[in-house]
Design a protein around this motif. Structure first.
Motif, PDB file in Angstrom:
ATOM      1  N   ALA A 189      29.747  33.949  47.253  1.00 54.01           N
ATOM      2  CA  ALA A 189      30.085  35.140  48.031  1.00 54.01           C
ATOM      3  C   ALA A 189      28.901  35.525  48.912  1.00 54.01           C
ATOM      4  N   ALA A 233      35.954  39.552  45.919  1.00 54.76           N
ATOM      5  CA  ALA A 233      37.106  39.066  46.686  1.00 54.76           C
ATOM      6  C   ALA A 233      38.151  40.170  46.853  1.00 54.76           C
ATOM      7  N   ASP A 267      35.452  37.882  41.491  1.00 50.76           N
ATOM      8  CA  ASP A 267      36.819  38.404  41.597  1.00 50.76           C
ATOM      9  C   ASP A 267      36.802  39.820  42.171  1.00 50.76           C
ATOM     10  N   ILE A 316      34.125  35.158  50.678  1.00 49.61           N
ATOM     11  CA  ILE A 316      33.917  34.032  49.785  1.00 49.61           C
ATOM     12  C   ILE A 316      33.915  32.772  50.649  1.00 49.61           C
ATOM     13  N   ARG A 337      32.063  29.242  43.219  1.00 49.09           N
ATOM     14  CA  ARG A 337      32.434  30.127  44.320  1.00 49.09           C
ATOM     15  C   ARG A 337      31.175  30.845  44.764  1.00 49.09           C
TER      16      ARG A 337
END
Length: 182
Positions: A114, A19, A16, A124, A112
């Motif tokens: 990255a 992102a 998070d 991402i 996810r």
């Protein structure tokens, strides 16, 4: 003037946070600049993501990040360096950028992934940043048709994740990327 912003680092950050940092970073609005074509820059990016000018390697990472920030891919596939007043061709052997690190969170469809990109950005893997294979080599979309190839250790780490599922592939940000075995 060299790029003064430090590269986005993945280490110690949640997905998070990565992102949010990637979204906040922004960059020059190269897609809105449409100057006349001025010729060739005398620059090229080799298969390993090394930048050269008139045959001599550009060693300063901040300078490479600055050039990368004004890199654009044209609709005909050419790469150009663009400013509000000029546009110059740049030769790209495979991909303009490199993926230098990765991290991931979650499992299966909830995973996810990255990536840290050599231009100082991060992304991402998902619908907006897809993974494709060209002649068996993985490439990820960074922005506006510009792609990045992978540093070998990162590629091995990604392949290990992909081969752990049956059939081989990767989920990230709700998108599935099949993984060719040949």
């Amino acid at each position: 003037m060299p790029e003064t912003r430090p590269p986005l680092e993945l280490a110690g950050r949640s997905l998070d946070e990565i992102a949010a940092a990637a979204a906040a970073r922004g960059g020059p609005p190269v897609e809105r600049w449409n100057p006349s074509h001025c010729g060739d820059s005398g620059m090229r990016i080799d298969r390993e993501g090394r930048w050269f000018h008139d045959g001599k390697r550009i060693e300063r990472d901040a300078l490479v990040r600055l050039f990368a920030s004004v890199l654009r891919r044209e609709s005909d596939g050419r790469h150009v360096l663009v400013t509000p007043v000029e546009k110059l061709d740049i030769a790209v052997e495979l991909a303009a950028l490199r993926i230098t690190a990765m991290t991931h969170e979650g499992e299966g469809e909830g995973r996810r992934i990255a990536f840290q990109v050599s231009d100082g950005t991060a992304l991402i893997l998902g619908p907006d940043h897809g993974l494709r294979f060209v002649d068996g080599l993985p490439l990820v979309t960074v922005r506006g048709g510009i792609e990045a190839s992978f540093e070998r250790p990162v590629w091995y780490e990604l392949a290990e994740l992909a081969l752990a599922s049956d059939p081989p592939g990767l989920w990230s940000a709700g998108a599935r990327f099949p993984f060719p075995l040949s």
